[in-house]
Design a protein around this motif. Structure first.
Motif, PDB file in Angstrom:
ATOM      1  N   GLU A 197      72.517  66.529  51.890  1.00  0.00           N
ATOM      2  CA  GLU A 197      73.603  66.871  52.813  1.00  0.00           C
ATOM      3  C   GLU A 197      74.567  65.711  53.076  1.00  0.00           C
ATOM      4  O   GLU A 197      75.795  65.906  53.088  1.00  0.00           O
ATOM      5  CB  GLU A 197      73.050  67.404  54.142  1.00  0.00           C
ATOM      6  N   ALA A 198      74.022  64.512  53.274  1.00  0.00           N
ATOM      7  CA  ALA A 198      74.899  63.379  53.616  1.00  0.00           C
ATOM      8  C   ALA A 198      75.879  63.085  52.480  1.00  0.00           C
ATOM      9  O   ALA A 198      77.080  62.907  52.702  1.00  0.00           O
ATOM     10  CB  ALA A 198      74.050  62.154  53.935  1.00  0.00           C
ATOM     11  N   LYS A 199      75.369  63.075  51.256  1.00  0.00           N
ATOM     12  CA  LYS A 199      76.243  62.793  50.111  1.00  0.00           C
ATOM     13  C   LYS A 199      77.246  63.915  49.897  1.00  0.00           C
ATOM     14  O   LYS A 199      78.396  63.688  49.517  1.00  0.00           O
ATOM     15  CB  LYS A 199      75.399  62.594  48.839  1.00  0.00           C
ATOM     16  N   TRP A 200      76.769  65.123  50.092  1.00  0.00           N
ATOM     17  CA  TRP A 200      77.653  66.297  49.957  1.00  0.00           C
ATOM     18  C   TRP A 200      78.824  66.157  50.917  1.00  0.00           C
ATOM     19  O   TRP A 200      79.985  66.273  50.540  1.00  0.00           O
ATOM     20  CB  TRP A 200      76.839  67.560  50.272  1.00  0.00           C
ATOM     21  N   ARG A 201      78.484  65.831  52.152  1.00  0.00           N
ATOM     22  CA  ARG A 201      79.504  65.736  53.194  1.00  0.00           C
ATOM     23  C   ARG A 201      80.528  64.628  52.881  1.00  0.00           C
ATOM     24  O   ARG A 201      81.721  64.770  53.136  1.00  0.00           O
ATOM     25  CB  ARG A 201      78.814  65.498  54.539  1.00  0.00           C
ATOM     26  N   GLU A 202      80.022  63.563  52.280  1.00  0.00           N
ATOM     27  CA  GLU A 202      80.903  62.454  51.905  1.00  0.00           C
ATOM     28  C   GLU A 202      81.980  62.926  50.915  1.00  0.00           C
ATOM     29  O   GLU A 202      83.162  62.659  51.087  1.00  0.00           O
ATOM     30  CB  GLU A 202      80.042  61.384  51.226  1.00  0.00           C
ATOM     31  N   THR A 203      81.544  63.643  49.875  1.00  0.00           N
ATOM     32  CA  THR A 203      82.498  64.148  48.871  1.00  0.00           C
ATOM     33  C   THR A 203      83.447  65.173  49.488  1.00  0.00           C
ATOM     34  O   THR A 203      84.645  65.162  49.219  1.00  0.00           O
ATOM     35  CB  THR A 203      81.738  64.801  47.694  1.00  0.00           C
ATOM     36  N   ILE A 204      82.896  66.057  50.288  1.00  0.00           N
ATOM     37  CA  ILE A 204      83.723  67.091  50.916  1.00  0.00           C
ATOM     38  C   ILE A 204      84.801  66.430  51.784  1.00  0.00           C
ATOM     39  O   ILE A 204      85.982  66.778  51.704  1.00  0.00           O
ATOM     40  CB  ILE A 204      82.859  68.048  51.784  1.00  0.00           C
ATOM     41  N   ASP A 205      84.385  65.476  52.618  1.00  0.00           N
ATOM     42  CA  ASP A 205      85.334  64.811  53.511  1.00  0.00           C
ATOM     43  C   ASP A 205      86.461  64.148  52.724  1.00  0.00           C
ATOM     44  O   ASP A 205      87.630  64.221  53.097  1.00  0.00           O
ATOM     45  CB  ASP A 205      84.624  63.750  54.369  1.00  0.00           C
ATOM     46  N   ASP A 206      86.084  63.507  51.624  1.00  0.00           N
ATOM     47  CA  ASP A 206      87.073  62.804  50.811  1.00  0.00           C
ATOM     48  C   ASP A 206      88.128  63.770  50.266  1.00  0.00           C
ATOM     49  O   ASP A 206      89.327  63.532  50.391  1.00  0.00           O
ATOM     50  CB  ASP A 206      86.344  62.082  49.653  1.00  0.00           C
ATOM     51  N   VAL A 207      87.664  64.878  49.683  1.00  0.00           N
ATOM     52  CA  VAL A 207      88.607  65.829  49.087  1.00  0.00           C
ATOM     53  C   VAL A 207      89.406  66.558  50.172  1.00  0.00           C
ATOM     54  O   VAL A 207      90.612  66.775  50.033  1.00  0.00           O
ATOM     55  CB  VAL A 207      87.873  66.825  48.155  1.00  0.00           C
ATOM     56  N   MET A 208      88.738  66.883  51.260  1.00  0.00           N
ATOM     57  CA  MET A 208      89.440  67.573  52.352  1.00  0.00           C
ATOM     58  C   MET A 208      90.564  66.698  52.902  1.00  0.00           C
ATOM     59  O   MET A 208      91.647  67.188  53.210  1.00  0.00           O
ATOM     60  CB  MET A 208      88.453  67.926  53.472  1.00  0.00           C
ATOM     61  N   LEU A 209      90.304  65.420  52.990  1.00  0.00           N
ATOM     62  CA  LEU A 209      91.316  64.490  53.478  1.00  0.00           C
ATOM     63  C   LEU A 209      92.517  64.488  52.538  1.00  0.00           C
ATOM     64  O   LEU A 209      93.660  64.612  52.965  1.00  0.00           O
ATOM     65  CB  LEU A 209      90.709  63.085  53.574  1.00  0.00           C
ATOM     66  N   ARG A 210      92.227  64.385  51.236  1.00  0.00           N
ATOM     67  CA  ARG A 210      93.315  64.370  50.254  1.00  0.00           C
ATOM     68  C   ARG A 210      94.045  65.706  50.201  1.00  0.00           C
ATOM     69  O   ARG A 210      95.218  65.769  49.828  1.00  0.00           O
ATOM     70  CB  ARG A 210      92.772  63.987  48.869  1.00  0.00           C
ATOM     71  N   ALA A 211      93.332  66.759  50.566  1.00  0.00           N
ATOM     72  CA  ALA A 211      93.948  68.093  50.565  1.00  0.00           C
ATOM     73  C   ALA A 211      94.647  68.378  51.897  1.00  0.00           C
ATOM     74  O   ALA A 211      95.151  69.480  52.098  1.00  0.00           O
ATOM     75  CB  ALA A 211      92.884  69.155  50.290  1.00  0.00           C
ATOM     76  N   THR A 212      94.659  67.395  52.781  1.00  0.00           N
ATOM     77  CA  THR A 212      95.241  67.520  54.137  1.00  0.00           C
ATOM     78  C   THR A 212      94.632  68.688  54.920  1.00  0.00           C
ATOM     79  O   THR A 212      95.298  69.337  55.712  1.00  0.00           O
ATOM     80  CB  THR A 212      96.793  67.649  54.125  1.00  0.00           C
ATOM     81  N   LEU A 213      93.348  68.944  54.679  1.00  0.00           N
ATOM     82  CA  LEU A 213      92.661  70.039  55.365  1.00  0.00           C
ATOM     83  C   LEU A 213      91.684  69.461  56.400  1.00  0.00           C
ATOM     84  O   LEU A 213      91.277  68.303  56.298  1.00  0.00           O
ATOM     85  CB  LEU A 213      91.890  70.898  54.355  1.00  0.00           C
ATOM     86  N   THR A 214      91.322  70.303  57.364  1.00  0.00           N
ATOM     87  CA  THR A 214      90.449  69.862  58.437  1.00  0.00           C
ATOM     88  C   THR A 214      89.048  70.435  58.247  1.00  0.00           C
ATOM     89  O   THR A 214      88.904  71.639  57.996  1.00  0.00           O
ATOM     90  CB  THR A 214      91.003  70.362  59.798  1.00  0.00           C
TER      91      THR A 214
END
Lengths: 253, 314
Positions: A197-214
């Motif tokens: 979960e922790a690693k998953w969340r790291e990748t998700i957060d990174d892409v979401m940030l670049r996608a300007t999504l919350t």
């Protein structure tokens, strides 16, 4: 596998059913995608996922030791016998839902296959090594689209955010361990899903940030698929998937 | 579609061009070509590309119901190939100076044709067999000839596509053979499907030579190397043997073998049906076009997003 192994059988169903059901939903796009290139890409994704399911369910049948092959498991089980995560069975939705689901589940899959590629079970390790390559491509494809959609037009941003909001409550289930899995994970046959979960969340957060999504916070996490308590959607999906096979029991195709 | 140019071609260039074709030369995108050669190629190649894309629909209709995982995977791969062929041929057509968007718009506007066979519905699993076997089989006969077409990009595309179509045909025939050797219900399903697809697949080669308006010019310029009737006869001869091998029958009481020519001769083809479907009144013309339009309109926001994002990166 000489003796039946119920816990391993269940673990293989969880792996295989995720891919079968998500692959089916993806295949529903065939001929209807936003551009021809995506028709091809989505068919390829569906093909990879169903290919993975085919191998996993074949092995599940062997492990169960009751004479069921992958088709018996795919076509002659009821919805309550399926073990996929609920996220996989939700209707295909618009293109943003399809992409967001591939992204959220795909990142999980990469972590899962990476861990399982060193499984002490050689069959699982072999399937995982093949699937890992495919899932990495799926994540690249979906991740790029997440950014295009999130950081595209106002409409695509809104649709991408809606899709993430819709799917987010179904992400928690991916990381909820099942009680019958602890022993197998300890023996290195399977891998503890909660450890991803922790690693998953790291990748998700990174892409979401670049996608300007919350990233939605504080959502109640739905669960049930791993125990066979599904949404109402799965029954309809299976009715369609299984109709021909069930109309001709015993037939070869 | 592109209007027929009325300009007279330079006689010496035209003579040189025709001599080159007569000597089995290949025409490449940058070579001089008569405007009419260009427009005929654009017409044929874009129709071919549209056919691949529309052709995804009748088979796509059964992916979610394929009766085994193996069959589901094969069908998915096949339909994916068709999308790939469409893309490949659109790119080939672009070498003639048109863009894909323009061609797609002609399809969506109902101004461009695609193979009429895809205006028939897929009603049973056996149709996945019949389409692969008969429709792709007929396409192979046609495309093997087109692989020798005078326009290089089209000929090369056909060589590559034919290889994949052979796999499609084999999987279709294998489905039919399995059904024909299966339970009585499966065998009946196979026969019923053959009954529906037989005549439309013969119509795929187009009207009889004497009624085919484009044929003379296409043959003179080496775009086509064999006539509609020659190709159709070749397909019939090949297919009848395959029908017999799996103990099915074609729905033609007049079918007979001509000892002198070695050809299987069929009864009359219903050209009224052919023209009815070509002109838009087949069972699925409206549905197929509606599905393409819905996909295009429904995907507009996705294409706009990709464009907007790309512009932000510059």
């Amino acid at each position: 596998m000489s003796t039946p192994h119920p816990a391993l059988f269940e673990a293989l169903l969880r792996l295989g059913d995720d891919r079968l059901v998500l692959g089916h939903r993806t295949s529903e796009w065939c001929g209807h995608a936003p551009i021809l290139e995506e028709d091809i890409a989505l068919a390829n994704l569906a093909l990879d996922l169903i290919g993975q399911a085919n191998l996993l369910l074949e092995y599940a049948g062997a492990v169960e030791g009751a004479g069921r092959d992958q088709d018996a498991l795919a076509y002659f089980r009821e919805a309550i016998e399926f073990r996929n995560a609920l996220m996989c069975e939700l209707p295909k939705g618009d293109y943003a839902v399809t992409i967001a689901r591939h992204f959220l589940h795909g990142v999980f899959s990469v972590l899962q296959w990476d861990a399982l590629s060193s499984s002490t079970d050689a069959t699982i390790a072999g399937i995982a090594a093949k699937a890992l390559k495919e899932s990495r491509y799926h994540v690249r494809h979906a991740g790029e689209w997440m950014i295009r959609l999130g950081d595209g037009t106002d409409e695509s941003h809104r649709r991408a955010q809606d899709a993430v909001n819709l799917l987010w409550p179904f992400t928690g289930e991916l990381f909820m361990p099942c009680s019958d899995d602890a022993e197998l994970a300890a023996a290195g046959v399977t891998a503890d899903v909660s450890s991803f979960e922790a690693k998953w969340r790291e990748t998700i957060d990174d892409v979401m940030l670049r996608a300007t999504l919350t990233v939605p916070e504080g959502a109640w996490m739905q669960r049930g698929g791993r125990e066979g308590r599904h949404t109402e959607h799965l029954g309809h999906m299976l009715a369609e998937m299984q109709i021909v096979a069930r109309s001709h029991p015993g037939a070869q195709w | 579609m592109n209007p027929t140019p009325t300009v007279a071609e330079d006689p010496s260039r035209l003579a040189e061009f025709e001599a080159r074709i007569a000597a089995d030369g290949t025409i490449e995108p940058k070579d001089w070509m008569p405007a009419r050669y260009r427009s005929q190629l654009i017409r044929m190649m874009s129709q071919h590309a549209h056919s691949e894309v529309v052709g995804m629909l009748p088979e796509g209709n059964w992916i979610t119901r394929a009766p085994s995982l193996r069959r589901k995977m094969i069908l998915l791969a096949k339909v994916q190939d068709e999308g790939g062929h469409g893309l490949y041929i659109y790119c080939g057509t672009e070498t003639l100076g048109v863009d894909r968007q323009e061609l797609v718009q002609q399809l969506l506007d109902g101004k461009a044709k695609y193979s009429s066979i895809f205006n028939y519905p897929t009603l049973s699993w056996a149709d996945m067999g019949a389409i692969g076997w008969l429709v792709d089989g007929a396409a192979i006969v046609n495309q093997t000839m087109l692989a020798k077409a005078s326009y290089g990009p089209y000929a090369r595309a056909m060589v590559r596509i034919c290889k994949e179509e052979n796999f499609h045909k084999r999987q279709g025939y294998e489905i039919m053979a399995t059904l024909a050797n299966g339970t009585p219900a499966q065998k009946a399903m196979a026969q019923e499907s053959l009954n529906r697809w037989w005549w439309p697949s013969l119509m795929m080669f187009g009207p009889h030579d004497k009624d085919s308006s484009n044929s003379d010019e296409l043959m003179r310029w080496g775009i086509k190397r064999k006539s509609n009737d020659e190709l159709r006869q070749r397909f019939i001869n090949l297919t009848i043997a395959q029908v017999k091998a799996i103990n099915l029958t074609v729905p033609d009481p007049d079918l007979r073998y001509n000892e002198a020519t070695g050809d299987w001769e069929t009864g009359p083809i219903d050209w009224d049906e052919f023209w009815r479907v070509v002109k838009g009144n087949g069972p699925c013309n409206k549905e197929r076009l509606a599905a393409r339009r819905a996909a295009h309109a429904g995907g507009a926001w996705v294409r706009e997003a990709a464009l907007a994002h790309a512009e932000k990166q510059q």
